[in-house]
Scaffold this active site. Structure first.
Site, PDB file in Angstrom:
ATOM      1  N   ASP A  26    -100.815  57.062  30.036  1.00  0.00           N
ATOM      2  CA  ASP A  26     -99.914  57.011  28.872  1.00  0.00           C
ATOM      3  C   ASP A  26     -99.206  55.682  28.655  1.00  0.00           C
ATOM      4  O   ASP A  26     -98.333  55.589  27.790  1.00  0.00           O
ATOM      5  CB  ASP A  26     -98.855  58.125  28.922  1.00  0.00           C
ATOM      6  CG  ASP A  26     -99.393  59.438  28.367  1.00  0.00           C
ATOM      7  OD1 ASP A  26    -100.499  59.408  27.777  1.00  0.00           O
ATOM      8  OD2 ASP A  26     -98.730  60.468  28.514  1.00  0.00           O
ATOM      9  N   LYS A  29    -103.411  52.329  27.364  1.00  0.00           N
ATOM     10  CA  LYS A  29    -104.696  51.642  27.559  1.00  0.00           C
ATOM     11  C   LYS A  29    -105.627  51.841  26.370  1.00  0.00           C
ATOM     12  O   LYS A  29    -106.226  50.886  25.876  1.00  0.00           O
ATOM     13  CB  LYS A  29    -105.387  52.160  28.834  1.00  0.00           C
ATOM     14  CG  LYS A  29    -104.606  51.888  30.103  1.00  0.00           C
ATOM     15  CD  LYS A  29    -105.332  52.392  31.335  1.00  0.00           C
ATOM     16  CE  LYS A  29    -105.435  53.897  31.428  1.00  0.00           C
ATOM     17  NZ  LYS A  29    -104.141  54.572  31.650  1.00  0.00           N
ATOM     18  N   THR A  30    -105.752  53.089  25.951  1.00  0.00           N
ATOM     19  CA  THR A  30    -106.707  53.375  24.878  1.00  0.00           C
ATOM     20  C   THR A  30    -106.216  52.816  23.543  1.00  0.00           C
ATOM     21  O   THR A  30    -106.993  52.250  22.764  1.00  0.00           O
ATOM     22  CB  THR A  30    -106.964  54.896  24.796  1.00  0.00           C
ATOM     23  OG1 THR A  30    -107.368  55.331  26.098  1.00  0.00           O
ATOM     24  CG2 THR A  30    -108.065  55.228  23.813  1.00  0.00           C
ATOM     25  N   HIS A  89    -107.817  59.127  35.300  1.00  0.00           N
ATOM     26  CA  HIS A  89    -107.435  58.396  36.494  1.00  0.00           C
ATOM     27  C   HIS A  89    -108.484  58.509  37.605  1.00  0.00           C
ATOM     28  O   HIS A  89    -108.884  57.514  38.191  1.00  0.00           O
ATOM     29  CB  HIS A  89    -106.079  58.896  36.979  1.00  0.00           C
ATOM     30  CG  HIS A  89    -105.626  58.211  38.219  1.00  0.00           C
ATOM     31  ND1 HIS A  89    -105.333  56.862  38.237  1.00  0.00           N
ATOM     32  CD2 HIS A  89    -105.456  58.664  39.472  1.00  0.00           C
ATOM     33  CE1 HIS A  89    -104.978  56.526  39.471  1.00  0.00           C
ATOM     34  NE2 HIS A  89    -105.048  57.593  40.236  1.00  0.00           N
TER      35      HIS A  89
HETATM   36  N1  LIG Z   1     -94.082  52.430  20.883  1.00  0.00           N
HETATM   37  C1  LIG Z   1     -95.324  52.278  21.315  1.00  0.00           C
HETATM   38  N2  LIG Z   1     -96.037  53.344  21.704  1.00  0.00           N
HETATM   39  C2  LIG Z   1     -97.301  53.150  22.132  1.00  0.00           C
HETATM   40  C3  LIG Z   1     -97.875  51.857  22.202  1.00  0.00           C
HETATM   41  N3  LIG Z   1     -99.135  51.960  22.682  1.00  0.00           N
HETATM   42  C4  LIG Z   1     -99.346  53.272  22.898  1.00  0.00           C
HETATM   43  N4  LIG Z   1     -98.244  53.998  22.572  1.00  0.00           N
HETATM   44  C5  LIG Z   1     -98.112  55.453  22.660  1.00  0.00           C
HETATM   45  O1  LIG Z   1     -98.206  55.843  24.031  1.00  0.00           O
HETATM   46  C6  LIG Z   1     -98.950  57.055  24.176  1.00  0.00           C
HETATM   47  C7  LIG Z   1    -100.093  56.868  25.145  1.00  0.00           C
HETATM   48  O2  LIG Z   1    -101.037  55.964  24.624  1.00  0.00           O
HETATM   49  P1  LIG Z   1    -102.561  55.966  25.119  1.00  0.00           P
HETATM   50  O3  LIG Z   1    -103.227  54.814  24.501  1.00  0.00           O
HETATM   51  O4  LIG Z   1    -103.166  57.310  24.945  1.00  0.00           O
HETATM   52  O5  LIG Z   1    -102.338  55.729  26.669  1.00  0.00           O
HETATM   53  P2  LIG Z   1    -103.415  55.629  27.822  1.00  0.00           P
HETATM   54  O6  LIG Z   1    -102.856  54.709  28.832  1.00  0.00           O
HETATM   55  O7  LIG Z   1    -104.746  55.297  27.239  1.00  0.00           O
HETATM   56  O8  LIG Z   1    -103.422  57.062  28.361  1.00  0.00           O
HETATM   57  P3  LIG Z   1    -104.575  57.747  29.232  1.00  0.00           P
HETATM   58  O9  LIG Z   1    -105.892  57.370  28.605  1.00  0.00           O
HETATM   59  O10 LIG Z   1    -104.264  59.207  29.082  1.00  0.00           O
HETATM   60  O11 LIG Z   1    -104.409  57.215  30.605  1.00  0.00           O
HETATM   61  C8  LIG Z   1     -99.381  57.450  22.769  1.00  0.00           C
HETATM   62  O12 LIG Z   1     -98.469  58.370  22.246  1.00  0.00           O
HETATM   63  C9  LIG Z   1     -99.296  56.129  22.004  1.00  0.00           C
HETATM   64  O13 LIG Z   1     -99.089  56.293  20.628  1.00  0.00           O
HETATM   65  C10 LIG Z   1     -97.075  50.732  21.767  1.00  0.00           C
HETATM   66  O14 LIG Z   1     -97.478  49.586  21.793  1.00  0.00           O
HETATM   67  N5  LIG Z   1     -95.809  51.018  21.340  1.00  0.00           N
END
Ligand SMILES: Nc1nc2c(ncn2[C@@H]2O[C@H](COP(=O)(O)OP(=O)(O)OP(=O)(O)O)[C@@H](O)[C@H]2O)c(=O)[nH]1
Length: 409
Positions: A26, A29-30, A89
């Site tokens: 969260d 990354k994606t 993970h």
């Molecule tokens: N405010 C803010 N929120 C963000 C940003 N990037 C991601 N988010 C939020 O953070 C949450 C997680 O983002 P993901 O891209 O799914 O995170 P991840 O690390 O890929 O998560 P996993 O694939 O589950 O490990 C989502 O609700 C996004 O909208 C950012 O730059 N700013």
């Protein structure tokens, strides 16, 4: 892969590198991966891959055009990148530690709102252990973070990175989310991040002269065409007409390569470091298994038994809390193979065995934190050679990292 509609050819105009995002769940990354493709697509260096298409495109895998469902490609002014955003993970750790991802560099994504979290630590540790030498930090969610808090996170990150031998790491404040939304300030932050990657991650030495070797990642049937095998080429080169030999796991076979592609484009020649899809003539899907390697005939042999030097992670590093004894039966991850096996704490053929760092010698037990020489017997034969790195896992966590000393039998 010879299609009715002519496919575009891959032009090797820039050095190709493999990078990936790592970091706590969260932290974004994606979102960041999607943002990179979006920002670069506007600059002619990528095809935009929206958030919900990353990791989640089985229909593409079925069509056989995608190298790996979690890979995207993009170009900066000076490089062509394959970028892997590993789904979960556990898969991430597995891919990373077995070297399946073959990362030349990594983008550590850390949320400026949350700071260092357990997987941030674990991924830095693993990156270092598996030999990822070059890291750039994307301090993400900087749009929502108080700059003073972000400064604090940055300081802590520098300590963590230095602890694991990473010095002078660029830390770039970005917002994947705002960049995806088209905010120019944050789009610029993505460009700055990629500049840092271009500057920090050198073009690696590729062993293109060595015999061809590709650890099998995925196997796909393309109706009417045959079996397509995908993976990152570890060494050597491959072209249409070459004969390759499958080694390890199931029954071996040899086959002629009738197509070579990368990211849906045909390749005259696949080279070490490329993410490739190979079409194999006369091979049934069931004959090929993840964990096998495709190799130049005669260059690789499968073994069930080998000696190795193993480091057991400490509890603080996510490893075991208790000792392991002779007859220990974890899972072994070697390249893309995941096989059960037995480990004994002595070198079968060689002087003594025991530990290097004053731990228990000849007692048949080893503690977390010890480096020991061991003999391993795998449940299934796998392509083994001296120097091959592997991971030891149990119950979904990594408890050890090893290097093969010698294949036995
Ligand atoms: N405010 C803010 N929120 C963000 C940003 N990037 C991601 N988010 C939020 O953070 C949450 C997680 O983002 P993901 O891209 O799914 O995170 P991840 O690390 O890929 O998560 P996993 O694939 O589950 O490990 C989502 O609700 C996004 O909208 C950012 O730059 N700013």
């Amino acid at each position: 892969m010879a299609t009715n509609t002519a496919k575009q050819a891959y032009v090797r105009a820039k050095p190709h590198l493999n990078i990936g995002t790592m970091g706590h769940v969260d932290h974004g990354k994606t979102t960041l991966t999607a943002a990179i493709t979006k920002v670069l697509s506007e600059r002619g260096g990528a095809k935009y891959v929206p958030f919900d298409r990353i990791d989640r495109a089985p229909e593409e895998a079925l069509r056989g055009i995608t190298i790996n469902i979690s890979h995207v490609e993009y170009e900066t002014a000076t490089r062509h990148y394959a970028h892997v955003d590993m789904p979960g993970h556990a898969d991430y750790v597995k891919n990373m530690i077995t070297g399946a991802a073959q990362l030349d560099g990594a983008i550590l994504v850390v949320s400026a709102l949350d700071g260092i979290m357990p997987q941030t630590r674990e991924h830095v540790l693993l990156a270092h252990r598996v030999g990822v030498e070059h890291v750039v930090v994307a301090l993400n969610k900087a749009d929502g973070a108080d700059p003073e808090l972000a400064d604090l996170v940055e300081l802590e990150l520098r300590d963590l990175l230095a602890e694991h031998g990473y010095h002078g790491v660029p830390i770039v404040r970005v917002s994947g989310l705002r960049a995806l939304e088209g905010d120019p300030e944050w789009e610029a932050s993505i460009v700055a991040l990629l500049e840092a990657v271009d500057d920090t991650v050198p073009v690696p030495v590729r062993y293109t002269d060595a015999p061809f070797l590709l650890p099998v990642e995925n196997v796909i049937t393309v109706t009417g065409r045959g079996t397509v095998v995908t993976g990152a080429i570890e060494r050597g080169t491959v072209k249409v007409g070459d004969t390759v030999q499958a080694v390890g796991i199931g029954e071996g076979f040899t086959a002629v390569v009738t197509g070579v592609e990368t990211f849906g484009k045909t390749m005259e020649r696949g080279e070490a470091g490329d993410n490739a899809a190979l079409l194999l003539r006369g091979v049934r899907r069931e004959q090929v298994r993840r964990g096998q390697v495709l190799a130049a005939p005669g260059s690789q042999t499968a073994h069930r038994r080998f000696t190795a030097r193993v480091y057991l992670l400490t509890a603080a590093e996510g490893g075991r809390h208790t000792a392991v004894a002779d007859g220990y039966r974890p899972q072994f991850f070697l390249r893309t193979a995941d096989v059960p096996g037995r480990m004994d704490l002595a070198l079968e053929a060689g002087p003594g065995g025991g530990t290097e760092n004053g731990g228990p010698t000849g007692t048949g037990i080893a503690l977390p934190g010890d480096t020991v020489e061991v003999t391993v017997e795998l449940g299934r034969p796998v392509a083994i050679e001296a120097g091959l790195g592997f991971a030891i896992r149990e119950g979904g966590r990594t408890v050890g990292a090893g290097t093969v000393l010698a294949a036995l039998d």
